[in-house]
Design a protein around this motif. Structure first.
Motif, PDB file in Angstrom:
ATOM      1  N   LEU A  99       0.707  -1.088  -0.070  1.00  0.00           N
ATOM      2  CA  LEU A  99       0.074  -0.101   0.182  1.00  0.00           C
ATOM      3  C   LEU A  99       0.754   1.320  -0.054  1.00  0.00           C
ATOM      4  O   LEU A  99       0.634   2.237  -0.668  1.00  0.00           O
ATOM      5  CB  LEU A  99      -0.970   0.044   1.087  1.00  0.00           C
ATOM      6  CG  LEU A  99      -2.032   0.990   1.277  1.00  0.00           C
ATOM      7  CD1 LEU A  99      -2.748   1.174   0.126  1.00  0.00           C
ATOM      8  CD2 LEU A  99      -2.660   1.150   2.813  1.00  0.00           C
ATOM      9  N   GLU A 100       1.920   1.398   0.614  1.00  0.00           N
ATOM     10  CA  GLU A 100       2.873   2.401   0.683  1.00  0.00           C
ATOM     11  C   GLU A 100       3.204   2.587  -0.646  1.00  0.00           C
ATOM     12  O   GLU A 100       3.409   3.915  -0.899  1.00  0.00           O
ATOM     13  CB  GLU A 100       4.054   2.092   1.812  1.00  0.00           C
ATOM     14  CG  GLU A 100       4.892   3.071   2.217  1.00  0.00           C
ATOM     15  CD  GLU A 100       6.238   2.828   2.819  1.00  0.00           C
ATOM     16  OE1 GLU A 100       6.523   3.648   3.527  1.00  0.00           O
ATOM     17  OE2 GLU A 100       6.647   1.539   2.975  1.00  0.00           O
ATOM     18  N   VAL A 101       3.749   1.588  -1.446  1.00  0.00           N
ATOM     19  CA  VAL A 101       4.169   2.077  -2.648  1.00  0.00           C
ATOM     20  C   VAL A 101       3.243   2.326  -3.600  1.00  0.00           C
ATOM     21  O   VAL A 101       3.400   3.324  -4.498  1.00  0.00           O
ATOM     22  CB  VAL A 101       5.094   0.647  -3.095  1.00  0.00           C
ATOM     23  CG1 VAL A 101       5.385   0.814  -4.508  1.00  0.00           C
ATOM     24  CG2 VAL A 101       6.329   0.163  -2.280  1.00  0.00           C
ATOM     25  N   ALA A 102       2.100   1.834  -3.344  1.00  0.00           N
ATOM     26  CA  ALA A 102       1.018   2.333  -4.422  1.00  0.00           C
ATOM     27  C   ALA A 102       0.566   3.564  -4.294  1.00  0.00           C
ATOM     28  O   ALA A 102       0.385   4.398  -5.055  1.00  0.00           O
ATOM     29  CB  ALA A 102      -0.171   1.240  -4.059  1.00  0.00           C
TER      30      ALA A 102
ATOM     31  N   LEU B  38      -3.942  -6.537  -6.711  1.00  0.00           N
ATOM     32  CA  LEU B  38      -4.099  -6.874  -5.121  1.00  0.00           C
ATOM     33  C   LEU B  38      -2.746  -6.549  -4.573  1.00  0.00           C
ATOM     34  O   LEU B  38      -1.743  -7.073  -5.039  1.00  0.00           O
ATOM     35  CB  LEU B  38      -4.633  -8.272  -5.305  1.00  0.00           C
ATOM     36  CG  LEU B  38      -6.059  -8.299  -4.900  1.00  0.00           C
ATOM     37  CD1 LEU B  38      -6.811  -8.161  -6.109  1.00  0.00           C
ATOM     38  CD2 LEU B  38      -6.292  -9.867  -4.372  1.00  0.00           C
ATOM     39  N   MET B  39      -2.977  -6.077  -3.275  1.00  0.00           N
ATOM     40  CA  MET B  39      -1.598  -6.296  -2.114  1.00  0.00           C
ATOM     41  C   MET B  39      -2.270  -6.779  -1.005  1.00  0.00           C
ATOM     42  O   MET B  39      -3.413  -6.603  -0.594  1.00  0.00           O
ATOM     43  CB  MET B  39      -1.340  -4.976  -2.165  1.00  0.00           C
ATOM     44  CG  MET B  39      -0.700  -4.149  -3.362  1.00  0.00           C
ATOM     45  SD  MET B  39      -0.754  -2.325  -3.376  1.00  0.00           S
ATOM     46  CE  MET B  39      -2.636  -2.185  -3.559  1.00  0.00           C
ATOM     47  N   PRO B  40      -1.344  -7.677  -0.334  1.00  0.00           N
ATOM     48  CA  PRO B  40      -1.674  -7.964   1.128  1.00  0.00           C
ATOM     49  C   PRO B  40      -1.824  -6.883   2.132  1.00  0.00           C
ATOM     50  O   PRO B  40      -1.383  -5.814   1.835  1.00  0.00           O
ATOM     51  CB  PRO B  40      -0.125  -8.533   1.511  1.00  0.00           C
ATOM     52  CG  PRO B  40       0.342  -8.792   0.426  1.00  0.00           C
ATOM     53  CD  PRO B  40       0.252  -7.703  -0.620  1.00  0.00           C
ATOM     54  N   ALA B  41      -3.005  -7.253   2.888  1.00  0.00           N
ATOM     55  CA  ALA B  41      -3.216  -6.048   4.034  1.00  0.00           C
ATOM     56  C   ALA B  41      -2.393  -5.828   4.739  1.00  0.00           C
ATOM     57  O   ALA B  41      -2.263  -4.470   5.492  1.00  0.00           O
ATOM     58  CB  ALA B  41      -4.606  -6.509   4.585  1.00  0.00           C
TER      59      ALA B  41
ATOM     60  N   ASN C  63      -7.134   5.364  -6.326  1.00  0.00           N
ATOM     61  CA  ASN C  63      -8.459   4.315  -6.035  1.00  0.00           C
ATOM     62  C   ASN C  63      -7.759   3.003  -5.002  1.00  0.00           C
ATOM     63  O   ASN C  63      -6.990   2.240  -5.667  1.00  0.00           O
ATOM     64  CB  ASN C  63      -8.881   4.031  -7.255  1.00  0.00           C
ATOM     65  CG  ASN C  63      -9.519   5.327  -7.992  1.00  0.00           C
ATOM     66  OD1 ASN C  63     -10.133   6.012  -7.252  1.00  0.00           O
ATOM     67  ND2 ASN C  63      -9.081   5.239  -9.090  1.00  0.00           N
ATOM     68  N   LEU C  64      -8.090   2.989  -3.798  1.00  0.00           N
ATOM     69  CA  LEU C  64      -7.429   1.976  -2.865  1.00  0.00           C
ATOM     70  C   LEU C  64      -8.355   1.590  -2.015  1.00  0.00           C
ATOM     71  O   LEU C  64      -9.188   2.581  -1.368  1.00  0.00           O
ATOM     72  CB  LEU C  64      -6.065   2.316  -2.504  1.00  0.00           C
ATOM     73  CG  LEU C  64      -4.804   2.587  -3.177  1.00  0.00           C
ATOM     74  CD1 LEU C  64      -3.914   3.508  -2.371  1.00  0.00           C
ATOM     75  CD2 LEU C  64      -4.369   1.391  -3.711  1.00  0.00           C
TER      76      LEU C  64
ATOM     77  N   LYS D 254      -7.659 -10.855   3.864  1.00  0.00           N
ATOM     78  CA  LYS D 254      -7.775  -9.511   3.689  1.00  0.00           C
ATOM     79  C   LYS D 254      -6.764  -8.763   2.831  1.00  0.00           C
ATOM     80  O   LYS D 254      -5.823  -9.184   3.073  1.00  0.00           O
ATOM     81  CB  LYS D 254      -7.865  -8.923   5.188  1.00  0.00           C
ATOM     82  CG  LYS D 254      -9.103  -9.190   5.926  1.00  0.00           C
ATOM     83  CD  LYS D 254      -8.797  -8.375   7.261  1.00  0.00           C
ATOM     84  CE  LYS D 254     -10.188  -8.783   8.222  1.00  0.00           C
ATOM     85  NZ  LYS D 254     -10.025  -8.033   9.704  1.00  0.00           N
ATOM     86  N   VAL D 255      -7.075  -7.986   1.879  1.00  0.00           N
ATOM     87  CA  VAL D 255      -6.314  -7.453   1.008  1.00  0.00           C
ATOM     88  C   VAL D 255      -6.635  -6.013   0.592  1.00  0.00           C
ATOM     89  O   VAL D 255      -7.522  -5.253   1.255  1.00  0.00           O
ATOM     90  CB  VAL D 255      -6.433  -8.053  -0.364  1.00  0.00           C
ATOM     91  CG1 VAL D 255      -6.062  -9.702  -0.326  1.00  0.00           C
ATOM     92  CG2 VAL D 255      -7.947  -8.081  -0.865  1.00  0.00           C
ATOM     93  N   TRP D 256      -5.645  -5.364  -0.121  1.00  0.00           N
ATOM     94  CA  TRP D 256      -5.881  -4.021  -0.585  1.00  0.00           C
ATOM     95  C   TRP D 256      -5.929  -4.202  -2.198  1.00  0.00           C
ATOM     96  O   TRP D 256      -5.479  -5.012  -2.634  1.00  0.00           O
ATOM     97  CB  TRP D 256      -4.847  -3.084  -0.414  1.00  0.00           C
ATOM     98  CG  TRP D 256      -4.607  -2.696   1.052  1.00  0.00           C
ATOM     99  CD1 TRP D 256      -3.829  -2.825   2.088  1.00  0.00           C
ATOM    100  CD2 TRP D 256      -5.514  -1.446   1.565  1.00  0.00           C
ATOM    101  NE1 TRP D 256      -4.189  -2.251   3.263  1.00  0.00           N
ATOM    102  CE2 TRP D 256      -5.291  -1.240   3.013  1.00  0.00           C
ATOM    103  CE3 TRP D 256      -6.633  -0.816   1.023  1.00  0.00           C
ATOM    104  CZ2 TRP D 256      -5.875  -0.538   3.843  1.00  0.00           C
ATOM    105  CZ3 TRP D 256      -7.218   0.221   1.941  1.00  0.00           C
ATOM    106  CH2 TRP D 256      -6.652   0.519   3.383  1.00  0.00           C
ATOM    107  N   LEU D 257      -6.976  -3.508  -2.455  1.00  0.00           N
ATOM    108  CA  LEU D 257      -7.365  -3.568  -4.054  1.00  0.00           C
ATOM    109  C   LEU D 257      -7.084  -2.290  -4.680  1.00  0.00           C
ATOM    110  O   LEU D 257      -7.851  -1.231  -4.046  1.00  0.00           O
ATOM    111  CB  LEU D 257      -8.761  -4.070  -4.407  1.00  0.00           C
ATOM    112  CG  LEU D 257      -9.240  -4.388  -5.732  1.00  0.00           C
ATOM    113  CD1 LEU D 257      -8.318  -5.815  -6.353  1.00  0.00           C
ATOM    114  CD2 LEU D 257     -10.557  -4.755  -5.955  1.00  0.00           C
ATOM    115  N   GLY D 258      -6.684  -1.967  -5.935  1.00  0.00           N
ATOM    116  CA  GLY D 258      -6.307  -0.669  -6.421  1.00  0.00           C
ATOM    117  C   GLY D 258      -6.421  -0.660  -7.719  1.00  0.00           C
ATOM    118  O   GLY D 258      -6.420  -1.592  -8.468  1.00  0.00           O
TER     119      GLY D 258
END
Length: 335
Positions: free
Chosen positions: A209-212, A331-334, A219-220, A255-259
């Motif tokens: 998430l930090e890199v995103a 997708l990125m790990p939460a 949009n995350l 649980k994930v982050w989606l962007g």
């Protein structure tokens, strides 16, 4: 070229990175980008390779500081000739003119720094750095003195010239525009070097998430993986259930982050991931239109090319349905 350095001051930094072609070290202020460049150039105390144990003047490094550090009392060719003291006086000017020609500004050779624009001063400073015949070029925030309107015109040509010279170049920057034009991008945060790879890989497939956020994802959303099938998965998100490409590490219930990048919101007219909302906050950014699609309590940021706005004729307040192409959802790990 592999760079491996350990610094204790002015910041604590231990990293290894690969410089290939035009490489950008991307990060916010204060994470140690400039300190790393100075360490490689021998200007701050550090341990590492290459050039360990060499004094600054012995290192085959071309270093371009943020404010160029041109000598105000010397004209352009004299600035470039400064590292050429080992040549006979008669050869220094002709050689300096060759380096200015490589930067496309040989006609400015007799001008003093005060008579040059910021972009022209930068090219003189680059020509001087090249005169050292470096094995690596180090550029500190090379676009900071250029306004957005002229950045492409002024520095876009410089990037192409540096590529043609085939000298490994490491540019420290917080500028996403510059990083998107690099061969490789290395992302530096307060946690260290967190990702490196091709510009396309880093900007479309950030590892966290930090890199995103650092590479421009607006949009995350948090989500939970509901189902896996072949190369696809389905995630429960604030926008509803969305289909996306399946990474190797994901599991049902995770649980994930989606962007998704703003410029990839309007893509193919696919049946998957249809989202209906209300258009708001439309504003032009150059030849692109940025806006938001409000879906319940979620705002979906989008960025359209001018021709797309000509087709759609968007106005604030209207209802609009868009498709979020599953291939472009990331997708990125939460954790």
């Amino acid at each position: 070229m592999e760079i491996a350095y350990a610094l204790e001051h002015p910041v604590k930094l231990h990293l290894k990175l690969h410089v290939q072609g035009f490489t950008v070290l991307l990060g916010e202020s204060g994470v140690g980008k400039t300190s790393l460049l100075k360490a490689v150039a021998g200007l701050v105390s550090a341990k590492g390779q290459p050039f360990a144990g060499l004094r600054p003047e012995e290192r085959p490094v071309g270093y371009l500081p943020q404010h160029f550090a041109l000598f105000p009392h010397l004209c352009a060719w004299q600035n470039v000739a400064f590292p050429l003291a080992h040549l006979p006086p008669a050869q220094r000017k002709s050689k300096a003119l060759e380096y200015l020609a490589q930067m496309g500004i040989a006609e400015l050779a007799e001008r003093f720094p005060r008579q040059l624009s910021g972009g022209q001063q930068q090219r003189v400073a680059l020509a001087r750095a090249l005169a050292r015949q470096p094995k690596i070029l180090l550029l500190d925030e090379p676009t900071s003195a250029l306004d957005v309107a002229t950045r492409e015109e002024v520095f876009g040509g410089v990037i192409e010239r540096l590529r043609s010279l085939q000298i490994p170049t490491l540019a420290a920057s917080h500028d996403q525009w510059l990083a998107q034009r690099a061969h490789r991008v290395a992302v530096l945060t307060r946690h260290g070097l967190v990702q490196q790879g091709s510009a396309e890989e880093v900007f479309t497939r950030p590892k966290s998430l930090e890199v995103a956020r650092l590479v421009g994802f607006r949009n995350l959303w948090g989500g939970v993986v509901l189902r896996l099938e072949g190369g696809w998965l389905w995630v429960e998100t604030p926008l509803g259930v969305l289909q996306a490409a399946r990474p190797d590490w994901v599991q049902v219930g995770q649980k994930v982050w989606l962007g998704i990048r703003s410029e990839e919101v309007f893509t193919l007219d696919t049946p998957q991931n249809r989202v209906l909302g209300r258009v708001c906050q439309l504003r032009w950014q150059g030849l692109r239109l940025r806006g938001q699609l409000v879906v319940g309590e979620v705002a979906l940021d989008f960025l359209l090319p001018r021709y797309k706005q000509t087709q759609l004729g968007l106005t604030e307040g209207q209802q609009l349905e868009v498709a979020l192409e599953p291939r472009f959802l990331h997708l990125m790990p939460a954790s």
